[in-house]
Design an enzyme around this catalytic site. Structure first.
Site, PDB file in Angstrom:
ATOM      1  N   ASP A 151       0.795  -1.246   0.000  1.00  6.45           N
ATOM      2  CA  ASP A 151       0.000   0.000   0.000  1.00  6.45           C
ATOM      3  C   ASP A 151       0.824   1.291   0.000  1.00  6.45           C
ATOM      4  O   ASP A 151       0.470   2.253   0.688  1.00  6.45           O
ATOM      5  CB  ASP A 151      -0.937   0.026   1.216  1.00  6.45           C
ATOM      6  CG  ASP A 151      -1.818  -1.197   1.324  1.00  6.45           C
ATOM      7  OD1 ASP A 151      -1.900  -1.977   0.362  1.00  6.45           O
ATOM      8  OD2 ASP A 151      -2.436  -1.380   2.395  1.00  6.45           O
TER       9      ASP A 151
ATOM     10  N   LYS B  57      -7.355  -4.050  -2.502  1.00  6.02           N
ATOM     11  CA  LYS B  57      -7.927  -4.662  -1.307  1.00  6.02           C
ATOM     12  C   LYS B  57      -8.633  -3.599  -0.482  1.00  6.02           C
ATOM     13  O   LYS B  57      -8.392  -2.398  -0.656  1.00  6.02           O
ATOM     14  CB  LYS B  57      -6.846  -5.368  -0.478  1.00  6.02           C
ATOM     15  CG  LYS B  57      -5.808  -4.430   0.135  1.00  6.02           C
ATOM     16  CD  LYS B  57      -4.777  -5.225   0.925  1.00  6.02           C
ATOM     17  CE  LYS B  57      -3.763  -4.335   1.620  1.00  6.02           C
ATOM     18  NZ  LYS B  57      -4.319  -3.468   2.668  1.00  6.02           N
TER      19      LYS B  57
ATOM     20  N   CYS C 166      -1.723  -2.146   8.257  1.00  7.40           N
ATOM     21  CA  CYS C 166      -1.649  -3.234   7.273  1.00  7.40           C
ATOM     22  C   CYS C 166      -0.361  -4.037   7.352  1.00  7.40           C
ATOM     23  O   CYS C 166      -0.366  -5.236   7.085  1.00  7.40           O
ATOM     24  CB  CYS C 166      -1.858  -2.684   5.862  1.00  7.40           C
ATOM     25  SG  CYS C 166      -3.533  -2.057   5.590  1.00  7.40           S
TER      26      CYS C 166
END
Length: 201
Positions: free
Chosen positions: A21, A82, A118
């Site tokens: 990310d 996601k 994350c």
């Protein structure tokens, strides 16, 4: 906690890099983002030379943008969109099963953001699935140092290896006789940028 030394090894053909990310919209909010980016670029470029497979995720890319253009993710698997706060989605978990020449890797090298969201959740899921996890501290960040440092501490507590980009590179290189040694040497001549992010780990 004393680690088994064999668990800390990284080998070509048995390791994979996960980039979590690192997207355009996060850039201004993250601690030392520019320095973390430059350290990550060096790591990614070195691992591409060492033919380490790469897998990339993006959190809600329609809202948060694509992976930053500084990262050369050509040849990588993904990017996989996601919404959950872990890279271990069904699609990514399936890819991991065959990413190392048809086999699962033994070790995962983990970089990206945010460290306490994350990255940590991905590390937990990977450890539960039996992977060795090498979290690269100088290539991971959060909005605050407190969140970041406590996440690294928690990851160490569940058996992750908290490491740095050059440590990963030289573990994988293993020998000055490696065919890519001179190319890697050129990359590491530029010192890793001191982010101040590892001073209290």
């Amino acid at each position: 906690m004393v680690m088994n030394a064999a668990r800390a090894i990284l080998k070509q053909g048995k390791s994979a890099l996960l980039i979590c990310d690192v997207q355009e919209k996060f850039a201004k909010a993250m601690l030392e983002f520019d320095k973390v980016t430059q350290n990550s670029v060096k790591l990614i470029d070195a691992l591409k030379l060492l033919e380490v497979p790469i897998l990339v995720s993006e959190q809600n890319p329609n809202a948060l943008g694509k992976t930053i253009p500084a990262f050369d993710i050509s040849g990588a698997k993904g990017p996989f969109p996601k919404t959950q706060f872990s890279m271990c989605t069904p699609e990514i978990t399936k890819e991991l099963c065959t990413i190392c020449s048809g086999q699962k890797p033994e070790a995962i090298i983990l970089i990206g953001l945010e460290t306490h969201v994350c990255i940590e959740n991905t590390a937990i899921d990977l450890r539960q699935n039996g992977y060795e996890v090498h979290t690269v501290a100088d290539c991971c960040t959060s909005r605050t140092q407190e969140d970041r440092l406590l996440a690294l501490e928690r990851m160490r507590g569940i058996g992750c290896h908290i490491t740095t980009s050059e440590n990963v590179i030289f573990k994988l290189l293993a020998d000055a006789n490696h065919k890519e040694f001179k190319n890697i040497q050129r990359l590491v001549k530029t010192p890793t940028l001191p982010t101040g992010l590892t001073s209290k780990i």
